[in-house]
Design a protein around this motif. Structure first.
Motif, PDB file in Angstrom:
ATOM      1  N   GLY A   1      71.928 -29.397 -19.898  1.00  0.00           N
ATOM      2  CA  GLY A   1      71.630 -29.650 -18.500  1.00  0.00           C
ATOM      3  C   GLY A   1      70.307 -29.084 -18.045  1.00  0.00           C
ATOM      4  O   GLY A   1      69.777 -29.502 -17.013  1.00  0.00           O
ATOM      5  N   ILE A   2      69.733 -28.140 -18.807  1.00  0.00           N
ATOM      6  CA  ILE A   2      68.439 -27.587 -18.440  1.00  0.00           C
ATOM      7  C   ILE A   2      67.371 -28.676 -18.407  1.00  0.00           C
ATOM      8  O   ILE A   2      66.392 -28.582 -17.675  1.00  0.00           O
ATOM      9  N   LEU A   3      67.586 -29.752 -19.173  1.00  0.00           N
ATOM     10  CA  LEU A   3      66.622 -30.853 -19.194  1.00  0.00           C
ATOM     11  C   LEU A   3      66.683 -31.696 -17.921  1.00  0.00           C
ATOM     12  O   LEU A   3      65.745 -32.439 -17.629  1.00  0.00           O
ATOM     13  N   GLY A   4      67.785 -31.602 -17.168  1.00  0.00           N
ATOM     14  CA  GLY A   4      67.923 -32.411 -15.965  1.00  0.00           C
ATOM     15  C   GLY A   4      67.755 -31.651 -14.668  1.00  0.00           C
ATOM     16  O   GLY A   4      67.891 -32.233 -13.593  1.00  0.00           O
ATOM     17  N   LEU A   5      67.427 -30.356 -14.730  1.00  0.00           N
ATOM     18  CA  LEU A   5      67.359 -29.558 -13.518  1.00  0.00           C
ATOM     19  C   LEU A   5      66.152 -29.909 -12.650  1.00  0.00           C
ATOM     20  O   LEU A   5      66.227 -29.830 -11.420  1.00  0.00           O
ATOM     21  N   ALA A   6      65.032 -30.273 -13.266  1.00  0.00           N
ATOM     22  CA  ALA A   6      63.864 -30.682 -12.471  1.00  0.00           C
ATOM     23  C   ALA A   6      64.189 -31.939 -11.669  1.00  0.00           C
ATOM     24  O   ALA A   6      63.794 -32.068 -10.498  1.00  0.00           O
ATOM     25  N   PHE A   7      64.916 -32.863 -12.285  1.00  0.00           N
ATOM     26  CA  PHE A   7      65.336 -34.074 -11.573  1.00  0.00           C
ATOM     27  C   PHE A   7      66.284 -33.710 -10.429  1.00  0.00           C
ATOM     28  O   PHE A   7      66.208 -34.282  -9.334  1.00  0.00           O
ATOM     29  N   ALA A   8      67.183 -32.735 -10.680  1.00  0.00           N
ATOM     30  CA  ALA A   8      68.093 -32.298  -9.626  1.00  0.00           C
ATOM     31  C   ALA A   8      67.317 -31.701  -8.461  1.00  0.00           C
ATOM     32  O   ALA A   8      67.638 -31.956  -7.294  1.00  0.00           O
ATOM     33  N   MET A   9      66.274 -30.907  -8.754  1.00  0.00           N
ATOM     34  CA  MET A   9      65.466 -30.332  -7.690  1.00  0.00           C
ATOM     35  C   MET A   9      64.747 -31.417  -6.894  1.00  0.00           C
ATOM     36  O   MET A   9      64.582 -31.297  -5.663  1.00  0.00           O
ATOM     37  N   SER A  10      64.329 -32.484  -7.560  1.00  0.00           N
ATOM     38  CA  SER A  10      63.644 -33.569  -6.841  1.00  0.00           C
ATOM     39  C   SER A  10      64.578 -34.276  -5.872  1.00  0.00           C
ATOM     40  O   SER A  10      64.122 -34.930  -4.934  1.00  0.00           O
ATOM     41  N   ASN A  11      65.897 -34.154  -6.082  1.00  0.00           N
ATOM     42  CA  ASN A  11      66.867 -34.814  -5.212  1.00  0.00           C
ATOM     43  C   ASN A  11      67.486 -33.871  -4.181  1.00  0.00           C
ATOM     44  O   ASN A  11      68.345 -34.300  -3.400  1.00  0.00           O
ATOM     45  N   THR A  12      67.088 -32.607  -4.185  1.00  0.00           N
ATOM     46  CA  THR A  12      67.592 -31.665  -3.189  1.00  0.00           C
ATOM     47  C   THR A  12      66.474 -30.988  -2.414  1.00  0.00           C
ATOM     48  O   THR A  12      66.687 -30.555  -1.279  1.00  0.00           O
ATOM     49  N   GLY A  13      65.293 -30.891  -3.026  1.00  0.00           N
ATOM     50  CA  GLY A  13      64.235 -30.080  -2.448  1.00  0.00           C
ATOM     51  C   GLY A  13      64.314 -28.663  -3.000  1.00  0.00           C
ATOM     52  O   GLY A  13      65.361 -28.219  -3.488  1.00  0.00           O
ATOM     53  N   ILE A  14      63.205 -27.954  -2.927  1.00  0.00           N
ATOM     54  CA  ILE A  14      63.113 -26.639  -3.566  1.00  0.00           C
ATOM     55  C   ILE A  14      64.075 -25.640  -2.935  1.00  0.00           C
ATOM     56  O   ILE A  14      64.829 -24.948  -3.634  1.00  0.00           O
ATOM     57  N   LEU A  15      64.100 -25.552  -1.597  1.00  0.00           N
ATOM     58  CA  LEU A  15      64.932 -24.544  -0.940  1.00  0.00           C
ATOM     59  C   LEU A  15      66.415 -24.785  -1.170  1.00  0.00           C
ATOM     60  O   LEU A  15      67.172 -23.860  -1.510  1.00  0.00           O
TER      61      LEU A  15
END
Length: 475
Positions: A65-79
């Motif tokens: 899942g570490i490979l998909g965390l950047a994509f997850a951040m793009s769908n939630t925002g940094i904060l």
């Protein structure tokens, strides 16, 4: 070791002294002056060092899942991503605290036996089944990465395209399973895998360093940055409008945001491995094992956050569901990225044996809990599990929805529900009344898991009914 250090153990773990010690003493010394007593988990003298235990547990936490965390951040925002990551990490540490308290009171260091102590044989079967389903899903996800990435890495290094048998992912996962995973899985004790776990974590640290380095060497938008395309295993493509690319968002909501919490929860599941690692920890006490868990969770929290942050700030809205695929779009023959892909392959391959150990223990606890160690069973279960996982990876083309279902059921069960209800049932009412604050917290914790499960399954069912495809990550 706990039996030998009964008094010191009860003081250090913070139990209210004599009651906990007496409970554990009663459990494990029923025939103090007479017949030979039964052998239990706490009779095992751990030999694994503190550092190796941290490596093992960190490796159990770290997943694909570490490979998909950047994509997850793009769908939630940094904060929002940081808030959710902190929330899940804290709850995971609290969950381990509940497990260790329950295990310390009764002297049991097997998840399945805690279920048996709390609810009898049905509890043991339930816990063992959930562990088995979850870890088979995790092992399958790791081998799926091997199946998809290893042929491409070999192609890049050899300069060949197709045709050769060694570029077939199905053949490669069989070879990797037989030559690397099986010998490691046949080791008698989990502690010896600390060396491979340390090397596996080193590979992921290299991956993180490369992600940070690439942030300052890749310009956004990409040359094909007119669209954000996420490639999904069942050949479905999601395309989004180019507006808003190359601009960091602190908070955002879209159709993919709902899957962020399941992704993060699945990424922190390590609970089946906690008690086996506790069993083999040298000079084991609850406080010492809790420190192992806290350090491991903190280390993975930092790795997850930095990977997600720098991956997102490299590609912004153009990041794909698997981060490495986005780098490949920039330059398929980039030497550094090829090395990173190879490192990730090594990391997930060496993680599979660590994940296999709790499955084998769960099977043994369900089928033959009272029988002594036997090499035939030890080897046979490992072979059966590897064959089963290989068949899943080879013959199930759209495993993504299965992973979603497993992640929405097993992850909340292992993190929230089972630790909470085990704690309520196992801790004596004389020590903590049912309406005491710790038990009320444990009940709320279990209820949160039920809510999380219902909400996650609801979104998955809606997704199936509507026919829409997701593009999130897995553990």
């Amino acid at each position: 070791m706990e039996l030998q250090k009964m008094n010191g153990h009860s003081r250090e773990d913070g139990f209210d002294g004599l009651e906990a010690a007496a409970a554990e003493h009663e459990e494990f010394l029923p025939h103090r002056g007479g017949a030979k007593r039964e052998t239990h988990f706490t009779d095992f003298e751990g030999k694994t060092s503190f550092g190796m235990s941290v490596f093992n547990l960190s490796n159990a936490i770290m997943g694909s899942g570490i490979l998909g965390l950047a994509f997850a951040m793009s769908n939630t925002g940094i904060l929002l991503f940081i808030v959710l990551l902190v929330f899940i990490a804290i709850l995971s540490a609290y969950s381990i605290h509940l497990l260790l308290r329950s295990a310390g009171v009764v002297g049991i260091r097997a998840y399945e036996q805690l279920g048996n102590r709390a609810f009898g044989p049905p509890g043991k079967i339930l816990a063992g089944s959930i562990i088995t389903v979850h870890n088979i899903g995790a092992m399958s996800s790791y081998l799926f990465i091997v199946k998809s990435e290893l042929p491409l890495v070999i192609q890049a290094f050899l300069g060949r395209n197709t045709g050769e048998w060694f570029l077939n992912g199905n053949y490669l996962i069989i070879i990797v399973s037989a030559a690397i995973i099986l010998p490691l899985a046949l080791m008698k004790q989990l502690g010896y895998l600390g060396y491979t776990s340390g090397f596996s974590l080193s590979c992921m640290v290299f991956f993180l360093i490369s992600v940070i380095y690439k942030k300052f060497n890749i310009d956004c938008p990409l040359e094909d940055g007119h669209q954000n395309t996420s490639f999904i295993p069942d050949n479905y493509t999601v395309t989004e409008d180019a507006g808003g690319f190359c601009r960091a968002k602190l908070f955002t909501m879209n159709s993919q945001t709902a899957y962020t919490i399941p992704i993060l929860a699945f990424a922190f599941v390590c609970h089946p491995e906690v008690l086996p690692i506790y069993t083999e920890l040298r000079d084991a006490t609850k406080k010492r094992m809790q420190n192992v868990a806290n350090i491991s969770i903190l280390a993975m929290f930092i790795m997850y956050l930095l990977t997600a942050l720098f991956g997102y700030l490299t590609f912004y809205g153009d990041v794909e569901s698997e981060l490495l695929h986005t780098y490949i779009r920039v330059d398929p023959l980039d030497v550094l990225i090829l090395c990173v892909r190879l490192a990730v392959l090594v990391a997930v391959t060496l993680t599979v044996p660590v994940v296999l150990f709790p499955i084998r223990r769960a099977v043994l606890q369900i089928l033959c809990p009272d029988k002594p160690f036997h090499w035939a069973r030890h080897v046979g279960i490992a072979l059966f599990l590897l064959v089963l996982v290989n068949l899943l990876v080879i013959f199930v083309p759209s495993i993504r929805d299965i992973f979603g279902l497993v992640g929405a059921t097993s992850a909340p069960s292992l993190i929230f529900i089972l630790p909470g209800i085990f704690y309520i049932r196992i801790i004596p009412t004389e020590q903590e009344p049912f309406l005491s604050r710790p038990k009320i917290q444990a009940a709320c914790f279990a209820a949160l898991g039920f809510i999380f499960m219902v909400v996650s399954l609801s979104f998955i069912c809606i997704d199936w009914v509507s026919g829409e495809k997701r593009s999130g990550g897995g553990h």
